[in-house]
Design a protein around this motif. Structure first.
Motif, PDB file in Angstrom:
ATOM      1  N   LYS A  16      -8.267  -1.149   4.708  1.00  0.00           N
ATOM      2  CA  LYS A  16      -8.768  -1.246   6.046  1.00  0.00           C
ATOM      3  C   LYS A  16      -7.676  -1.799   6.697  1.00  0.00           C
ATOM      4  O   LYS A  16      -6.768  -2.594   6.259  1.00  0.00           O
ATOM      5  CB  LYS A  16      -9.917  -2.273   6.132  1.00  0.00           C
ATOM      6  CG  LYS A  16     -10.346  -2.397   7.697  1.00  0.00           C
ATOM      7  CD  LYS A  16     -11.648  -3.388   7.968  1.00  0.00           C
ATOM      8  CE  LYS A  16     -11.061  -4.842   7.839  1.00  0.00           C
ATOM      9  NZ  LYS A  16     -12.514  -5.607   8.238  1.00  0.00           N
ATOM     10  N   ILE A  17      -7.245  -1.204   7.933  1.00  0.00           N
ATOM     11  CA  ILE A  17      -5.887  -1.435   8.508  1.00  0.00           C
ATOM     12  C   ILE A  17      -6.353  -2.051  10.044  1.00  0.00           C
ATOM     13  O   ILE A  17      -7.352  -1.617  10.633  1.00  0.00           O
ATOM     14  CB  ILE A  17      -5.151  -0.063   8.948  1.00  0.00           C
ATOM     15  CG1 ILE A  17      -4.887   0.590   7.875  1.00  0.00           C
ATOM     16  CG2 ILE A  17      -3.970  -0.231   9.790  1.00  0.00           C
ATOM     17  CD1 ILE A  17      -4.552   2.358   7.873  1.00  0.00           C
ATOM     18  N   SER A  18      -5.495  -2.952  10.131  1.00  0.00           N
ATOM     19  CA  SER A  18      -5.916  -3.795  11.380  1.00  0.00           C
ATOM     20  C   SER A  18      -4.714  -4.187  12.068  1.00  0.00           C
ATOM     21  O   SER A  18      -3.722  -4.360  11.663  1.00  0.00           O
ATOM     22  CB  SER A  18      -6.823  -5.130  10.949  1.00  0.00           C
ATOM     23  OG  SER A  18      -7.839  -4.797  10.300  1.00  0.00           O
ATOM     24  N   THR A  29      -8.395 -10.055  15.789  1.00  0.00           N
ATOM     25  CA  THR A  29      -8.183  -8.539  15.539  1.00  0.00           C
ATOM     26  C   THR A  29      -8.418  -7.842  16.640  1.00  0.00           C
ATOM     27  O   THR A  29      -9.728  -7.672  17.518  1.00  0.00           O
ATOM     28  CB  THR A  29      -9.163  -8.086  14.304  1.00  0.00           C
ATOM     29  OG1 THR A  29      -8.952  -9.068  13.105  1.00  0.00           O
ATOM     30  CG2 THR A  29      -9.140  -6.629  14.099  1.00  0.00           C
ATOM     31  N   SER A  31      -8.049  -4.164  16.837  1.00  0.00           N
ATOM     32  CA  SER A  31      -8.625  -2.844  16.055  1.00  0.00           C
ATOM     33  C   SER A  31      -8.612  -2.854  14.512  1.00  0.00           C
ATOM     34  O   SER A  31      -7.786  -3.341  14.066  1.00  0.00           O
ATOM     35  CB  SER A  31      -8.033  -1.463  16.933  1.00  0.00           C
ATOM     36  OG  SER A  31      -6.663  -1.544  16.524  1.00  0.00           O
ATOM     37  N   SER A  32      -9.452  -2.220  14.010  1.00  0.00           N
ATOM     38  CA  SER A  32      -9.316  -1.769  12.566  1.00  0.00           C
ATOM     39  C   SER A  32     -10.227  -0.493  12.283  1.00  0.00           C
ATOM     40  O   SER A  32     -10.981   0.072  13.019  1.00  0.00           O
ATOM     41  CB  SER A  32     -10.226  -2.830  11.904  1.00  0.00           C
ATOM     42  OG  SER A  32     -11.559  -2.995  12.263  1.00  0.00           O
ATOM     43  N   HIS A  34      -9.949   2.788   8.764  1.00  0.00           N
ATOM     44  CA  HIS A  34      -9.704   3.286   7.348  1.00  0.00           C
ATOM     45  C   HIS A  34      -8.628   4.275   7.720  1.00  0.00           C
ATOM     46  O   HIS A  34      -8.535   5.157   8.626  1.00  0.00           O
ATOM     47  CB  HIS A  34     -10.841   3.589   6.868  1.00  0.00           C
ATOM     48  CG  HIS A  34     -11.800   2.511   6.487  1.00  0.00           C
ATOM     49  ND1 HIS A  34     -11.653   1.559   5.743  1.00  0.00           N
ATOM     50  CD2 HIS A  34     -13.035   2.077   7.125  1.00  0.00           C
ATOM     51  CE1 HIS A  34     -12.643   0.630   5.292  1.00  0.00           C
ATOM     52  NE2 HIS A  34     -13.411   1.007   6.391  1.00  0.00           N
ATOM     53  N   ASN A  57      -6.628  -5.125   2.590  1.00  0.00           N
ATOM     54  CA  ASN A  57      -6.474  -5.345   4.232  1.00  0.00           C
ATOM     55  C   ASN A  57      -5.111  -5.517   4.445  1.00  0.00           C
ATOM     56  O   ASN A  57      -4.356  -6.221   4.271  1.00  0.00           O
ATOM     57  CB  ASN A  57      -7.046  -6.912   4.361  1.00  0.00           C
ATOM     58  CG  ASN A  57      -8.707  -7.076   4.171  1.00  0.00           C
ATOM     59  OD1 ASN A  57      -9.328  -6.133   4.306  1.00  0.00           O
ATOM     60  ND2 ASN A  57      -9.059  -8.118   3.553  1.00  0.00           N
ATOM     61  N   ARG A  59      -2.521  -5.598   7.558  1.00  0.00           N
ATOM     62  CA  ARG A  59      -2.734  -6.008   8.860  1.00  0.00           C
ATOM     63  C   ARG A  59      -1.463  -5.986   9.649  1.00  0.00           C
ATOM     64  O   ARG A  59      -0.167  -6.359   8.782  1.00  0.00           O
ATOM     65  CB  ARG A  59      -3.182  -7.299   8.901  1.00  0.00           C
ATOM     66  CG  ARG A  59      -4.829  -7.543   8.443  1.00  0.00           C
ATOM     67  CD  ARG A  59      -5.214  -9.197   8.946  1.00  0.00           C
ATOM     68  NE  ARG A  59      -4.350 -10.067   8.213  1.00  0.00           N
ATOM     69  CZ  ARG A  59      -4.389 -11.280   8.330  1.00  0.00           C
ATOM     70  NH1 ARG A  59      -5.148 -11.766   9.355  1.00  0.00           N
ATOM     71  NH2 ARG A  59      -3.864 -12.247   7.648  1.00  0.00           N
ATOM     72  N   SER A 256      -7.972   4.058  17.000  1.00  0.00           N
ATOM     73  CA  SER A 256      -8.721   3.221  17.968  1.00  0.00           C
ATOM     74  C   SER A 256      -8.461   3.538  19.435  1.00  0.00           C
ATOM     75  O   SER A 256      -8.890   3.142  20.134  1.00  0.00           O
ATOM     76  CB  SER A 256      -8.492   1.625  17.613  1.00  0.00           C
ATOM     77  OG  SER A 256      -6.935   1.652  17.658  1.00  0.00           O
TER      78      SER A 256
END
Length: 499
Positions: A16-18, A29, A31-32, A34, A57, A59, A256
């Motif tokens: 997961k990219i945030s 956060t 935005s997040s 995949h 994760n 970030r 996003s």
């Protein structure tokens, strides 16, 4: 014997990219999402072996893109002889900088206590500001020789492997001469109502890169002139001072921010700088995918429509009937259908690559034919050259124009086919080109009423749309001799994303 499935995790789902910013208590956060694919990093199967309930994760600080990776899992597989769990850090270290692996607590502390964040500004020069859906955005540009630009690219370019199929990260340890030929464009949101004194007003939206290909421009002189020169030159030569073709390479808008028109703004800002540059001779794109092709077509078409270029172009239909006769060895030269010197002059003035300009002209000329008369689409037309309806004649000659371009582009391949198969292949391709142009025209009507998102010098959308039987455009804007013909069913690779 171990159960492989029990210890295998889908890399796309586990990662997961945030993007985060400083906020009271803990980082917030913004935005997040995949990744779309991870095969460049974890292999074709996109699986990570050796963990149960694995969560990665990844970030980034929303302003300066400082990265951090947190690896969580319930159980890790104990090695049995040569079978062992994937070394996640070892696998990823080639793709992200070493600072990514600092402790999560240290990363959070840095985000919360970074007093320089509030004064952060993107590197380079501000090219454009715009508003989308009540939010403010800015486009900045800087050369890759700038250390701040390099640091941002180093931190964010793992996204290329996640979202741009076939994309390749830039080599940042290259010679300064090569780095100076790269220019990077960043899209940032300018935030308001900041939650903390240490919160930056900037949040990344996307970025793109362009490369200068130095070109030789011959000079016309009535007499030869001999000039002395030394190598290396006494003073450094800047790549920006030499005639060049600008190539849009990587092009990425974060998921996003898709469908908010940012791809359109970024593309237009880039080509505006290219057109304003006295040393840029032509604008090209590296391996665009279908979605980016659409974005580029929409933007270039609107530009040519708005600046009056299309108004100067018309398709000639008063051709000598003898030239239109369906006899072996008799054809209508392209020069009889269009004013070729005028077209070349207009193309150079707008700095559009030949292949792209030809398609835009064909698209425009198709709009001048009544929709009813172009319904034939893929049908083979005969005797339309003598038709009394001017729209029928126009559509006949329009198809003839496209046929000639398709044939010239793919002559080396087509000439190997039997005559009947060759004719069928070209006819089928022209029909599909016409159908695709109709799709573009419908899309433009919707696009003009809203905001286009597009997908980059190439993107990663995979559409179920008919492939051309002869792909006469190629994947990019390289010299015609360097592009091979592509038949239906061949996969088209993408180098950049413009969503």
């Amino acid at each position: 014997m171990t159960d492989q499935q029990e210890w295998s995790t889908n890399a796309n789902e586990s990662l997961k990219i945030s993007f985060v910013q400083a906020a009271p208590g803990s980082p917030k956060t913004l935005s997040s999402f995949h990744p779309q694919f991870t095969y460049p990093i974890f292999g074709d199967e996109e699986c990570i072996f050796g963990y149960q309930n694995l969560k990665l994760n990844l970030r980034f600080a929303a302003h300066d893109l400082r990265p951090n990776l947190e690896v969580l899992y319930d159980k890790k597989f104990k090695a049995v002889e040569d079978v062992k769990a994937t070394d996640i850090e070892e696998t990823l270290k080639e793709w992200i900088p070493g600072e990514t692996f600092e402790k999560v607590g240290a990363f959070n502390s840095h985000i919360q206590n970074d007093t320089s964040a509030s004064s952060f500004k993107p590197p380079g020069e501000l090219l454009e500001t715009y508003t989308s859906r009540g939010r403010n955005f800015e486009i900045w540009s800087g050369e890759l020789t700038d250390p701040t630009v390099q640091r941002l690219v180093e931190r964010i370019q793992i996204m290329i492997s996640f979202f741009i199929e076939g994309g390749t990260p830039l080599l940042l340890d290259d010679q300064d001469w090569t780095l100076a030929r790269w220019r990077v464009y960043f899209v940032y949101e300018k935030l308001t109502d900041l939650p903390s004194p240490n919160t930056s007003p900037y949040s990344i939206v996307g970025y793109s890169t362009s490369y200068r290909f130095v070109t030789y421009v011959p000079t016309v002189s009535s007499k030869s002139v001999t000039q002395d020169f030394t190598l290396p030159p006494p003073t450094p030569i800047s790549p920006a001072s030499l005639p060049s073709r600008a190539r849009i390479s990587q092009f990425l808008i974060l998921p996003s921010h898709h469908s908010h028109g940012h791809g359109t703004h970024l593309y237009n800002a880039m080509v505006k700088t290219f057109r304003a540059s006295p040393t840029c001779t032509e604008i090209t794109v590296e391996d665009p995918n279908e979605a980016f092709d659409d974005l580029r077509d929409y933007c270039d078409y609107k530009h040519l429509l708005d600046n009056g270029t299309f108004a100067k172009i018309s398709l000639k239909t008063d051709i000598d009937p003898k030239l239109s006769a369906r006899k072996i060895g008799v054809r209508v030269p392209t020069s009889k259908l269009l004013d070729m010197p005028l077209l070349e002059s207009l193309r150079k003035k707008n700095k559009i690559a030949p292949r792209q300009f030809a398609r835009l002209v064909e698209l425009y000329l198709l709009t001048k034919i009544a929709p009813h008369n172009r319904q034939a689409g893929t049908a083979r037309l005969t005797q339309r050259a003598r038709a009394t309806d001017p729209n029928d004649r126009a559509f006949y000659y329009w198809r003839l124009l496209v046929k000639q371009r398709v044939y010239k582009k793919n002559k080396d391949v087509l000439i190997q086919l039997d005559r009947g198969e060759r004719v069928d292949k070209v006819e089928q391709t022209v029909g599909e080109v016409a159908g695709d142009y109709e799709r573009l025209l419908r899309g433009m009507q919707k696009w003009q009423g809203g905001e286009a998102s597009g997908s980059g010098s190439g993107g990663s959308e995979r559409r179920d749309r008919a492939k051309r039987k002869v792909v006469d455009e190629g994947d990019g804007d390289d010299d015609d001799g360097d592009v091979e013909m592509e038949m239906a069913g061949d996969a088209k690779r993408a180098r950049s994303e413009a969503l």
